[in-house]
Design a protein around this motif. Structure first.
Motif, PDB file in Angstrom:
ATOM      1  N   SER A   1       0.824  -1.206   0.000  1.00 55.28           N
ATOM      2  CA  SER A   1       0.000   0.000   0.000  1.00 55.28           C
ATOM      3  C   SER A   1       0.861   1.260   0.000  1.00 55.28           C
ATOM      4  O   SER A   1       0.402   2.332  -0.376  1.00 55.28           O
TER       5      SER A   1
ATOM      6  N   PHE B   1       2.088   1.790  -3.629  1.00 57.56           N
ATOM      7  CA  PHE B   1       1.044   1.866  -4.630  1.00 57.56           C
ATOM      8  C   PHE B   1       0.854   3.267  -5.224  1.00 57.56           C
ATOM      9  O   PHE B   1       0.788   3.419  -6.445  1.00 57.56           O
TER      10      PHE B   1
ATOM     11  N   CYS C   1      -5.256  -5.502  -4.581  1.00 58.98           N
ATOM     12  CA  CYS C   1      -5.296  -4.368  -3.647  1.00 58.98           C
ATOM     13  C   CYS C   1      -6.687  -4.195  -3.081  1.00 58.98           C
ATOM     14  O   CYS C   1      -6.874  -3.976  -1.881  1.00 58.98           O
TER      15      CYS C   1
ATOM     16  N   ASP D   1      -9.272   1.950  -3.668  1.00 56.68           N
ATOM     17  CA  ASP D   1      -9.378   0.619  -4.270  1.00 56.68           C
ATOM     18  C   ASP D   1     -10.772   0.344  -4.814  1.00 56.68           C
ATOM     19  O   ASP D   1     -10.921  -0.415  -5.768  1.00 56.68           O
TER      20      ASP D   1
END
Lengths: 372, 372
Positions: free
Chosen positions: A6, A9, A205, A228
């Motif tokens: 995360s 990302f 994700c 997400d």
């Protein structure tokens, strides 16, 4: 610790955005160059002397045909060429036929042929299969047929005009092909390949996001990422984009890793399965928000096994995505299959006292049907 | 007995198909008529004497601008008009500026202006917002700018040419508007309105199909209809169609039940909620097929309450769809709200010993959030 990707990302996202806008700039510059090249027909006197006002058609071809990806450009160009030739040929026939009659008969024959051809070609354009691949060609067919049929010119003049027009259109098309395919080409096939692989990452994700949300303590609820869900929806609504990309990819010649007769339809099938999975993940979100779910404190009891399962599922998704991206046979049968088996057992052990797990099994099923 | 509408449903479908193909025929005939009308410019000598070869632009306008729905035709026509005027004006300026320099300087100035304008306009076309509404206008802008800038003609001749071309384009546009809007018009707004309302019906059928499947005795499994899954997916993938319809609907003038400033964005919002519901129904299907579900014989015990709930939910969906179709405020607050309340109570009574019910609650929640 539980969501190791995360942090990286947003970085990936920024990188992707940068690449996208770089592509856009390259495309714009390429169009500019193609326009300047084709304008030379006007600007260089010897060339202009040969083709005259027909040079207009070269510019028109470049403006209309030059699309973002090489496949789209090729598809439009070939459509335009075939439409022009067919329309011109039939239009010639109609004009010659109309010439047999004189005076008012001429006008009647031309009018009738224009009506019938126009209506028939328009009707065929409404068919989904033709619309997908040959829409532009059919439009050009109608246009050329009409222009040729109504302009009442003698046969020998028509042939000269047709030759000039076709050669200028060919010139414009050549300029398009040159700049589109040979200078920093942007391939629809690459785009489809990459977007399909990235869907796995997005869904992984999204899946981790759901798990985190489920086990989050409500205090810091506002800290939860909502990105997400957007990713998940973008996967869900990717059908039309995928279809047009696959359509363009089929037109593209051999390049890079993609040979002739590359199975582009497989990408559409994978996309369909991934969309179903995205639908599942979306409803998982609604499920989590339901008031029927147990108290947050009660959830903590099953946190550990769920996290393990979640991590493996996400790992499998990423593995599949990467293997598609790198075009390697993934370690599916050796590594993933037993992992799925153990997840399945773990889930059926868990699911008896738990409602929500019913959904994860289905996800599991969806993934396993996808692998085998 | 439990699925009273399933008999009439194929009939509705045949009816719809008939209407669709009738519309297609009407559209094709209209295009044919428009083409004949605009060909008269060539065929009638006095008209042709006035405009000469520029009559070509009238035909081109009709072929390119005439789209299936009135809104799409209007949008393309207005885009074309604005693109032509802007491109022509700027192109004129560039040509005059280039004329100040002579010889090679002229060519350099024209080339530079063509490159900059082409690249900038192409870049703007890649922006999603501009692409959605003004893509065609930007293309025509590039085309006209180029054609005007490179054709090195004296100022007074340019104005005459521009006048002729604009008037023929205007003529073509007028023919389009006349045949598209006044003769059996096909409105994108009607289409969006009807398709949104029919989505409710589709989802209600899909929901009933799921319930039937769940309580079916496995023997006659092959008799089960699979059409509703297709319907459900068509709702799920309706995003891009809806968006383009709403876009065209915004261009359409006042007609029938739709006034100016009609809230078309609301249709998109409803569509979004319905797509989420469709996703839920799709995953319900996977859920039902899961091996974790109880034996068919055990399911019969909860058949009756579930059927009652299912019938009410489907009834509510149909009621909502009909109220949108007829544009009446539906009996939501008076009838539906208490019904939802009782469903919710019934469900929470049932859900404690039952896994699958967890999903139906969410559906219920989705519907209630939609109503309020």
């Amino acid at each position: 610790s539980f969501l190791p990707t995360s942090i990286s990302f947003p970085l990936i996202k920024g990188e992707k955005w940068k690449q996208e806008s770089k592509k856009k700039v390259i495309h714009s510059v390429k169009v500019g160059i193609a326009l300047v090249l084709v304008s030379l027909v006007y600007l260089l006197d010897p060339l202009f002397a040969q083709v005259g006002e027909n040079a207009m058609w070269a510019i028109m071809t470049v403006v209309v045909v030059f699309e973002f990806s090489a496949g789209a450009t090729l598809s439009k160009g070939i459509n335009r060429a075939i439409g022009t030739i067919l329309g011109g040929g039939l239009g010639c026939l109609a004009a010659i036929l109309a010439d047999e009659f004189g005076g008012i008969g001429n006008a009647v024959v031309v009018g009738t042929s224009v009506f019938i051809t126009g209506a028939a070609a328009t009707y065929s354009r409404l068919d989904p299969r033709i619309k997908r691949r040959y829409d532009y060609g059919a439009m050009i067919f109608i246009l050329t047929f009409n222009l040729v049929a109504v302009s009442d010119v003698r046969a020998n003049k028509v042939i000269k005009l047709a030759k000039q027009r076709l050669s200028t259109i060919g010139l414009g098309f050549a300029v398009c092909i040159f700049t589109s395919l040979l200078v920093f080409p942007i391939w629809a096939s690459d785009e489809l390949h990459r977007s399909t692989a990235s869907k796995f990452e997005k869904l992984a994700c999204c899946f981790q996001g759901r798990l985190e949300e489920y086990f989050a303590i409500p205090d810091n609820e506002e800290n939860l990422p909502n990105a997400d869900v957007k990713d998940c929806k973008s996967v869900l609504h990717s059908k039309s984009t995928d279809e047009s990309l696959a359509n363009f990819a089929k037109w593209e010649p051999w390049h890079g890793k993609f040979g002739f007769f590359y199975p582009w339809d497989k990408y559409l099938e994978i996309g369909e399965v991934l969309r179903e999975l995205a639908a599942l993940l979306l409803s998982l979100k609604v499920c989590i928000q339901s008031s029927q779910q147990p108290e947050p404190n009660l959830r903590q009891g099953i946190k550990e096994p769920c996290e393990i399962i979640g991590l493996s599922l996400a790992w499998i998704m990423r593995e599949l995505g990467e293997s598609i991206l790198n075009m390697k046979r993934c370690r599916a049968k050796a590594v993933i299959a037993p992992k799925l088996q153990s997840i399945k057992q773990e889930l059926s052990r868990l699911s008896s006292p738990l409602q929500i797990e019913g959904l994860e099994i289905d996800e599991n099923l969806a993934i396993s049907t996808f692998i085998f």
